[in-house]
Design an enzyme around this catalytic site. Structure first.
Site, short mmCIF file in Angstrom:
data_model
loop_
_atom_site.label_atom_id
_atom_site.label_comp_id
_atom_site.label_asym_id
_atom_site.label_seq_id
_atom_site.Cartn_x
_atom_site.Cartn_y
_atom_site.Cartn_z
N CYS A 336 4.02 19.94 -36.00
CA CYS A 336 3.15 19.80 -34.54
C CYS A 336 1.87 19.63 -34.66
CB CYS A 336 3.47 20.99 -33.66
SG CYS A 336 4.55 22.46 -34.31
N ARG A 365 9.28 25.77 -46.07
CA ARG A 365 9.14 26.86 -45.42
C ARG A 365 9.68 28.17 -46.40
NH1 ARG A 365 11.50 25.82 -39.34
NH2 ARG A 365 10.10 24.38 -38.90
N GLN A 383 12.33 17.48 -41.06
CA GLN A 383 13.00 17.41 -39.70
C GLN A 383 12.54 16.11 -38.86
OE1 GLN A 383 9.73 20.43 -38.22
NE2 GLN A 383 11.70 21.62 -37.81
N ASP A 385 11.55 15.34 -36.08
CA ASP A 385 10.86 15.91 -35.07
C ASP A 385 10.16 15.02 -34.15
OD1 ASP A 385 9.74 18.16 -34.28
OD2 ASP A 385 8.28 18.45 -36.07
N HIS A 387 7.34 15.14 -30.79
CA HIS A 387 6.53 16.01 -29.64
C HIS A 387 6.05 14.97 -28.43
CE1 HIS A 387 5.84 18.35 -33.40
NE2 HIS A 387 5.99 19.13 -32.73
N LYS A 467 13.29 27.98 -25.72
CA LYS A 467 14.13 26.65 -26.29
C LYS A 467 15.54 26.64 -25.97
CE LYS A 467 15.38 29.03 -30.41
NZ LYS A 467 15.35 28.97 -32.05
N HIS A 513 8.53 20.15 -27.88
CA HIS A 513 8.92 19.83 -29.43
C HIS A 513 10.44 19.84 -29.40
CE1 HIS A 513 5.47 22.43 -30.96
NE2 HIS A 513 5.48 22.73 -29.78
#
Length: 638
Positions: A336, A365, A383, A385, A387, A467, A513
């Site tokens: 992000c 992670r 990911q 991902d 945004h 979420k 996200h």
RNA sequence: GCCGAGAUAGCUCAGCUGGUAGAGCAGCUGAUUCGUAAUCAGCAGGUCGUCGGUUCGAAUCCGAUUCUCGGCUCCA
């Protein structure tokens, strides 16, 4: 053997007898006659109660086929297991022994280390207890008395539980001399238990808290008939057969090496090819849906992570910073902040919004060594991902679009069933409560608008916002967490991002996200298990293998392969000096969708003989016909 | 991280209470040229996860460590 005049519903002789033995008779017998042999409990307004309680005339009997009845049944088996253990291993202390969705367990504190051989012994003793047909007898006693009883027995976990209860009266159940603290209800007697199996031994903290003592947990399962049990055991075998770690090795898709490090995935050519097909599809669809694709670095200055709040709220999942010429850098656990930096690179107008940035971003992670699991739980993963930066008035529509997009992508990968969860504000959070509430509402409205069923998961949101999580159900009915959609009012504040409105003033955009597949590694692992390694044609790393009957067919086989490749089909040739049966076997084990045989007849007619995965023989066709068929199948992604 | 189990040939595994390793498959070579789930024969392949210790001698016993598996906890 005559019954007492005031026989209870749970009269052993009665419940064990067949319906034919209780057709006519007294009024009482007629009352009793409505009890099914399979009744495990009675449903009342206040929940389930024992069958031997006086139930009203319109009582509903609950059997094993009812999820709650199944719980009662298995819970009783867990008591029987505890009974057997206390007989065989005197002095052990019992913690809790509940039923789970597919079985039961009991947590035990003992110096003795249980072995698989012990399980067999315990099972044997349990059989004896079942055979004895002991009645489960409930007693409601004052809590103080219960504490006294369990203190005397040295059952310190039970007294700990009792001490925390507020009820004045508690219930205990006794069966064949074995007594346990229990809310109930239970089966009428142990003879009702028809099929069970102890499955595994594991460690478990008392109350799931790692500060507490590690206990030994024995898992088992139980069914009301042998068929149910063997079907379940067969299911467990199927799960083993589909295990992505096993298939990953057999099909040469990926590996994780000790040398490289735990939780770090090496994608082999075939796995990498599938991943590339997944990614290509992903990129194509994102561009269609007005997303813009980004690439961002794998690390950034620690200051960035401090500003984003990750350093304060997510540090336990981040690796230690590394020193680069006196400055701290941090390997990224999320994408992000980078996307925000791109957003901030110049002034945005309200006309620009929504801006949708997406990236296949690899993040790292920290995960404790004990939780790593194949591709499903790793330390480095990519990911899918994105945004979305939008105006407050656009948030509802954006979430709807994301939901549609998500369900479309999942469907393409063969997932049509899911469980949806709405996660609300956790204990550790940033931002104001009313913004959280507004964000939560936006998500909930979208779900309602789509008419999707969902459950609320209280306190399970991320630190920056609520979420929606979507868990897909695979072909074995197992649920896997993949997609997540998260509203964020906080990062825009922290990074002070803005857009210029039609009123000429500066406003704050809202961020969403989202990840559809979640982690490519996990999603791929789930796909392997979902398809049992037999990927649909569009995903299969090798779609066609051309097999020769004899050496003289090799040139033709190569020709067929080449023609198919030119059509965009992933084909290979097996010209080994082996019998066709052997080649079919090898191709089958590799789960290749189409196996083509070419021999004298095909060579002469310029055809191929098609065997579909699964064994179906489609007969002879020309190379062109076959190629067109495969291309159609690829394009339809089925 | 914690509890328990494990790590032996590329893969799947055997190897009793210590006497320095074995099978099947895969690989290579040869024979066979074969029509839909394993053709036959031969060959080669391992400092037994790593490091240290006990011992005349360790795959085997002890300790540490890495990784894996089943859980606890956590999550994409």
């Amino acid at each position: 053997m005559g019954r007492e005049p005031k026989a209870s519903f749970a009269d052993d002789a009665f419940l064990m007898s067949g319906p034919e033995q209780r057709d006519s008779g007294s009024r009482e017998e007629k009352v009793l006659a409505r009890i099914p042999r399979d009744a495990v409990a009675v449903r009342t307004g206040g929940g389930l109660v024992d069958v031997n309680d006086d139930a009203p005339a319109d009582a509903e009997f609950v059997t094993f086929s009812d999820p709650e009845g199944r719980h009662v049944y298995r819970h009783s088996v867990s008591h029987v297991m505890a009974h057997a253990i206390s007989d065989l291993f005197p002095g052990v202390k019992f913690a809790i022994g509940p039923a789970t969705d597919d079985g039961f367990y009991y947590d035990i504190d003992t110096e003795n280390r249980f072995t698989p051989e012990d399980l067999a012994k315990i099972e044997k003793r349990m059989q004896q207890i079942v055979k004895a047909g002991n009645r489960f007898k409930r007693r409601d006693i004052p809590r103080e008395e219960a504490i006294r009883i369990f203190e005397e027995k040295g059952e310190s976990y039970k007294t700990e539980l009792l001490n925390e209860m507020t009820d004045q009266t508690v219930s205990i159940y006794e069966e064949g001399g074995f007594m346990d603290l229990c809310r109930g209800p239970h089966l009428p007697h142990t003879g009702r238990i028809r099929a069970f199996k102890l499955l595994s031994i594991a460690g478990a903290y008392w109350r799931g808290d790692e500060k507490n003592k590690m206990l030994q947990r024995i898992y088992g399962t139980a069914f009301d008939d042998k068929e149910g049990l063997s079907a379940y055991l067969e299911f467990l075998e199927e799960v083993k057969r589909r295990d992505h770690r096993r298939l990953g090795k057999e099909l040469d898709l990926f590996s994780i090496s000790e040398e490289t490090g735990a939780g770090l995935v090496l994608w082999h050519p075939k796995g990498a090819l599938i991943r590339r097909v997944m990614e290509d599809f992903w990129r194509q669809e994102h561009e269609k849906s007005d997303y813009q694709i980004l690439f961002t670095p794998h690390m950034a200055r620690l200051d960035l992570w401090k500003k984003s709040g990750h350093w304060d709220f997510y540090r336990e999942n981040m690796y230690a910073p590394m020193d680069v010429e006196g400055q701290d850098f941090e390997i990224k656990p999320m994408n992000c902040p980078f996307h925000i930096s791109v957003y901030k690179s110049h002034m945005r107008s309200y006309r620009d919004l929504p801006i949708r940035y997406c990236e296949l971003g690899t993040v790292y992670r920290f995960e404790r060594s004990g939780v790593l699991h194949g591709l499903l739980r790793v330390r480095g993963f990519t990911q899918d991902d994105a945004h979305i930066f939008c105006r407050p008035d656009q948030i509802g529509e954006e979430i709807l679009k994301v939901l549609d997009f998500t369900l479309f992508i999942l469907k393409t990968f063969g997932f049509t069933q899911y469980n949806i969860y709405l996660s609300t504000r956790p204990e550790k959070y940033v931002g104001e409560v009313d913004r959280w509430d507004a964000a939560t509402e936006a998500l909930e409205n979208a779900l309602k608008h789509k008419g999707l069923d969902y459950e609320i998961d209280p306190g399970e949101g991320v630190f920056y916002g609520p979420k929606i999580d979507i868990k897909v159900k695979d072909s074995l009915g197992r649920a896997w967490q993949c997609s997540t959609i998260q509203v964020d009012f906080n990062l825009p504040d922290r990074f002070d991002i803005e857009f210029q409105g039609s009123d000429g003033a500066r406003h704050r955009p809202i961020m969403v996200h989202r990840a559809l597949m979640g982690s490519l590694e996990r999603f791929f692992g789930v796909l392997v298990e979902h398809y049992a390694g037999a990927f649909p044609v569009w995903l299969s790393p090798v779609q066609v293998r051309v097999m020769t009957i004899a050496e003289r067919h090799s040139v033709y086989a190569e020709e067929v392969k080449q023609t198919l490749r030119e059509m965009g089909i992933r084909a290979e040739a097996d010209t080994d000096n082996e019998k066709i049966g052997y080649k079919v076997r090898q191709g089958t084990l590799q789960k290749i969708p189409y196996l083509l045989t070419v021999g004298d007849s095909e060579l002469e007619k310029k055809t191929v003989n098609v065997r579909k995965r699964g064994g179906q023989n489609l007969g002879e066709m020309t190379i062109g016909e076959f190629g067109a068929m495969v291309c159609r199948e690829m394009d339809s992604r089925t």
